[in-house]
Motif scaffolding. Structure first.
Motif, mmCIF file in Angstrom:
data_model
loop_
_atom_site.group_PDB
_atom_site.id
_atom_site.type_symbol
_atom_site.label_atom_id
_atom_site.label_comp_id
_atom_site.label_asym_id
_atom_site.label_seq_id
_atom_site.Cartn_x
_atom_site.Cartn_y
_atom_site.Cartn_z
ATOM 1 N N THR A 158 0.839 -1.201 0.000
ATOM 2 C CA THR A 158 0.000 0.000 0.000
ATOM 3 C C THR A 158 0.871 1.248 0.000
ATOM 4 O O THR A 158 0.664 2.182 -0.790
ATOM 5 C CB THR A 158 -0.910 0.030 1.243
ATOM 6 N N THR A 159 1.843 1.281 0.892
ATOM 7 C CA THR A 159 2.707 2.449 1.020
ATOM 8 C C THR A 159 3.479 2.708 -0.270
ATOM 9 O O THR A 159 3.570 3.860 -0.732
ATOM 10 C CB THR A 159 3.697 2.258 2.183
ATOM 11 N N LEU A 160 4.023 1.672 -0.851
ATOM 12 C CA LEU A 160 4.784 1.832 -2.089
ATOM 13 C C LEU A 160 3.898 2.376 -3.211
ATOM 14 O O LEU A 160 4.315 3.242 -3.980
ATOM 15 C CB LEU A 160 5.403 0.494 -2.498
ATOM 16 N N CYS A 161 2.667 1.869 -3.285
ATOM 17 C CA CYS A 161 1.728 2.380 -4.295
ATOM 18 C C CYS A 161 1.404 3.842 -4.047
ATOM 19 O O CYS A 161 1.296 4.638 -4.985
ATOM 20 C CB CYS A 161 0.434 1.557 -4.282
ATOM 21 N N CYS A 162 1.240 4.203 -2.783
ATOM 22 C CA CYS A 162 0.831 5.569 -2.428
ATOM 23 C C CYS A 162 1.929 6.596 -2.656
ATOM 24 O O CYS A 162 1.662 7.801 -2.605
ATOM 25 C CB CYS A 162 0.360 5.619 -0.977
ATOM 26 N N LEU A 163 3.153 6.149 -2.889
ATOM 27 C CA LEU A 163 4.228 7.076 -3.231
ATOM 28 C C LEU A 163 4.092 7.584 -4.660
ATOM 29 O O LEU A 163 4.772 8.523 -5.057
ATOM 30 C CB LEU A 163 5.591 6.398 -3.043
ATOM 31 N N ASN A 164 3.199 6.949 -5.433
ATOM 32 C CA ASN A 164 2.961 7.390 -6.801
ATOM 33 C C ASN A 164 2.065 8.622 -6.807
ATOM 34 O O ASN A 164 1.107 8.709 -6.037
ATOM 35 C CB ASN A 164 2.295 6.249 -7.588
ATOM 36 N N LYS A 165 2.334 9.554 -7.666
ATOM 37 C CA LYS A 165 1.611 10.829 -7.697
ATOM 38 C C LYS A 165 0.153 10.683 -8.104
ATOM 39 O O LYS A 165 -0.644 11.621 -7.921
ATOM 40 C CB LYS A 165 2.309 11.816 -8.615
ATOM 41 N N GLU A 166 -0.224 9.518 -8.647
ATOM 42 C CA GLU A 166 -1.620 9.309 -9.035
ATOM 43 C C GLU A 166 -2.534 9.164 -7.818
ATOM 44 O O GLU A 166 -3.743 9.358 -7.919
ATOM 45 C CB GLU A 166 -1.750 8.052 -9.903
#
Length: 227
Positions: free
Chosen positions: A141-149
């Motif tokens: 989740t955290t790694l995905c949330c680092l994306n600007k989208e």
């Protein structure tokens, strides 16, 4: 299932949580929303569950269901990972049980492979909220949330919830994954930002998370106060 008259306000999110796990998604969302508006509760888990319930209801078109947990898990064949049949089975499993953690986790992996970061983040968050002990789901989740989208306010909510349930074990796993993906300078910036987002572990304080509203004013997402 109903809440006794005169029950303290603090029991409402627990009641909503029980409703959610019992398949009463819309009623759970209503109780969460009422509680968060009336109390300005700072518990990140309740905010995250409220948002996810709204998206599940809109995405799946179900306000409530009898959760068919065992049947959902039984149709997930991990030997078929990566092909269209596997994804179809994951989606079918979620139709049978909108809170099937295994299905949401694997769907998150598939979305991540396809570069669908927002869908992947949502899938991992649902898995983490159902399986609160699942550190891998929270790290993903955290790694995905680092994306600007991904909307910026989702990251702190996920971090705080993940740490609440898994403590420094979560942070250790997350740091290892970040170290494998970023150089030293970027890693230091990210870890410093994470430390700022998490509450003061020594004093039990709550973080200040600001979000700009349509009127151009920053407000703390927990308290609703201008900051």
């Amino acid at each position: 299932m109903s809440l006794d008259k005169g029950a303290p306000e603090s029991t409402k999110p627990l009641y909503a949580d029980a409703l959610m796990l019992g398949g009463h998604y819309n009623l759970a969302r209503e109780v969460f929303s009422e509680h968060l508006v009336s109390t300005k509760d700072e518990h990140a888990e309740w905010h995250l569950k409220n948002m996810c319930l709204e998206k599940i209801i809109n995405k799946m078109g179900l306000k409530e269901q009898v959760r068919r947990k065992n049947e959902a898990i039984s149709i997930i064949d991990t030997s078929k990972v990566g092909n269209s049949t596997f994804i179809q089975n994951l989606e079918k499993a979620i139709e049978l049980d909108n809170l099937c953690g295994l299905a949401w986790f694997n769907l998150g992996i598939e979305h991540s492979k396809a570069g669908k970061h927002e869908e992947a983040a949502f899938s991992f968050i649902v898995c983490g909220l159902v399986q609160t002990w699942d550190i891998e789901a929270w790290v993903n989740t955290t790694l995905c949330c680092l994306n600007k989208e991904i909307p910026i306010h989702i990251l702190p909510l996920a971090l705080i919830t993940a740490h609440f349930f898994n403590g420094d074990d979560f942070l250790s796993r997350l740091h290892k994954e970040l170290a494998d993906r970023f150089d030293d300078d970027a890693l230091k910036q990210i870890t410093n930002a994470i430390d700022e987002l998490l509450p003061d572990r020594a004093n039990g304080g709550a973080p200040k998370i600001r979000l700009m509203h349509d009127d151009g004013i920053f407000r703390d997402i927990f308290t609703g106060k201008n900051v």
